[in-house]
Design a protein around this motif. Sequence first.
Motif, PDB file in Angstrom:
ATOM      1  N   ARG A  91       0.831  -1.195   0.000  1.00 32.48           N
ATOM      2  CA  ARG A  91       0.000   0.000   0.000  1.00 32.48           C
ATOM      3  C   ARG A  91       0.866   1.247   0.000  1.00 32.48           C
ATOM      4  NH1 ARG A  91      -0.434  -2.264   5.204  1.00 32.48           N
ATOM      5  NH2 ARG A  91       0.288  -0.943   6.917  1.00 32.48           N
ATOM      6  N   GLN A 142      -3.647   3.527   0.419  1.00 34.63           N
ATOM      7  CA  GLN A 142      -4.332   2.921  -0.720  1.00 34.63           C
ATOM      8  C   GLN A 142      -3.533   1.720  -1.215  1.00 34.63           C
ATOM      9  OE1 GLN A 142      -7.150   3.262  -2.372  1.00 34.63           O
ATOM     10  NE2 GLN A 142      -6.594   1.857  -4.008  1.00 34.63           N
ATOM     11  N   ALA A 143      -4.234   0.639  -1.567  1.00 37.89           N
ATOM     12  CA  ALA A 143      -3.556  -0.534  -2.104  1.00 37.89           C
ATOM     13  C   ALA A 143      -2.889  -0.188  -3.435  1.00 37.89           C
ATOM     14  CB  ALA A 143      -4.570  -1.658  -2.305  1.00 37.89           C
ATOM     15  N   VAL A 180     -10.502  -1.772   5.547  1.00 39.35           N
ATOM     16  CA  VAL A 180     -11.017  -1.263   4.281  1.00 39.35           C
ATOM     17  C   VAL A 180     -12.519  -1.023   4.412  1.00 39.35           C
ATOM     18  CG1 VAL A 180     -11.412  -1.842   1.841  1.00 39.35           C
ATOM     19  CG2 VAL A 180      -9.207  -2.348   2.918  1.00 39.35           C
ATOM     20  N   SER A 202     -15.708  -1.582   3.481  1.00 39.98           N
ATOM     21  CA  SER A 202     -16.441  -2.575   2.710  1.00 39.98           C
ATOM     22  C   SER A 202     -17.329  -3.392   3.642  1.00 39.98           C
ATOM     23  CB  SER A 202     -15.471  -3.518   1.970  1.00 39.98           C
ATOM     24  OG  SER A 202     -14.702  -4.265   2.901  1.00 39.98           O
ATOM     25  N   THR A 240     -11.220   8.914   1.715  1.00 42.18           N
ATOM     26  CA  THR A 240     -11.355   8.599   0.294  1.00 42.18           C
ATOM     27  C   THR A 240     -10.167   9.186  -0.460  1.00 42.18           C
ATOM     28  OG1 THR A 240     -13.759   8.632   0.541  1.00 42.18           O
ATOM     29  CG2 THR A 240     -12.906   8.624  -1.689  1.00 42.18           C
ATOM     30  N   ARG A 280     -10.645   2.796   5.100  1.00 36.81           N
ATOM     31  CA  ARG A 280     -10.045   3.369   3.915  1.00 36.81           C
ATOM     32  C   ARG A 280     -10.892   2.984   2.705  1.00 36.81           C
ATOM     33  NH1 ARG A 280      -8.434   5.833  -0.475  1.00 36.81           N
ATOM     34  NH2 ARG A 280      -6.277   6.543  -0.443  1.00 36.81           N
ATOM     35  N   PRO A 288     -11.520   2.238  -0.976  1.00 38.01           N
ATOM     36  CA  PRO A 288     -10.701   1.957  -2.157  1.00 38.01           C
ATOM     37  C   PRO A 288     -10.863   3.084  -3.177  1.00 38.01           C
ATOM     38  CG  PRO A 288     -11.899  -0.001  -1.485  1.00 38.01           C
ATOM     39  CD  PRO A 288     -12.455   1.139  -0.677  1.00 38.01           C
ATOM     40  N   TRP A 289      -9.773   3.695  -3.549  1.00 39.17           N
ATOM     41  CA  TRP A 289      -9.803   4.911  -4.367  1.00 39.17           C
ATOM     42  C   TRP A 289      -9.633   4.551  -5.828  1.00 39.17           C
ATOM     43  CZ3 TRP A 289      -5.900   8.221  -6.806  1.00 39.17           C
ATOM     44  CH2 TRP A 289      -6.371   9.527  -7.067  1.00 39.17           C
ATOM     45  N   SER A 290     -10.547   5.037  -6.647  1.00 35.99           N
ATOM     46  CA  SER A 290     -10.527   4.699  -8.068  1.00 35.99           C
ATOM     47  C   SER A 290      -9.802   5.723  -8.919  1.00 35.99           C
ATOM     48  CB  SER A 290     -11.966   4.558  -8.583  1.00 35.99           C
ATOM     49  OG  SER A 290     -12.670   5.783  -8.466  1.00 35.99           O
TER      50      SER A 290
END
Length: 247
Positions: free
Chosen positions: A43, A49-50, A79, A81, A215, A242, A244-246
């Motif tokens: 990360r 972030q991964a 994460v 989710s 984010t 955290r 997951p940021w696109s």
Amino acid sequence: MTTVLPDPAGFPDCPVCAYLVTGTARLCSDCAGRTLQPVADSRCPVCSQAVAPGRQCGNWLCALPEPERGFSRVDAVAVYSGALRNKIHRLKYDGAYGWAMIFGRLLVGWMESHPEQMRGVDHVVGNPTHPGRQPIQHIEAIMDAAYTEDVARTFPLSPPGTHRLIKQAETPRSANKSLDDKRAAAAAHAAALTWTGDTGDIKGGTILLVDDVFTSGAQLQHVALRLRASGAADVRGLVLARVPWSG
């Protein structure tokens, strides 16, 4: 005769757990760690972030020099989710207050198990919400719970009702907004914050800023810059989840 203690129920079955009242921060944190989606081993060292090994983080904030980024790093319990996302929503938008205690335990459990990241921290403060926020000031509720769960008073948390960083005016929310609107909302949020009491105790200090989710980091950036402008030498972040940021 040997008494056999029950196993913890596991997250998110905390409300029916035998240790709901008596469980320690470490017990609950270790239990939740068995089911929460962990932050990736590979990360970004700045935003968590991964990222694939050898790749650069795609978050534009992470490429900025620290004085412009504001914060040195942000860590996350897990994460954003599944059940964790659902229960954050239950607290934040439905006012399910009981989850504040659980989240307070998870934060303190993380602090206890990460002494290196906690070394040198002078103040642990929440990223505040406005007193008029409905149905609940969820960050303040979590921080009050964290203070209560830190039974050994190991960490520099503020007692309930004496938060060091407060929000004095309502500002636009950033949810479901464009990137430019999110950045504007983040700047307005930071401008509405005040450090209570003697501002001298922030000068040269290290602040751990706690929030529910992370984010892109725009809001953390603006709050961190404001704290640095008030004299803080270092601002770090700690979030429950955290996103997951696109990019």
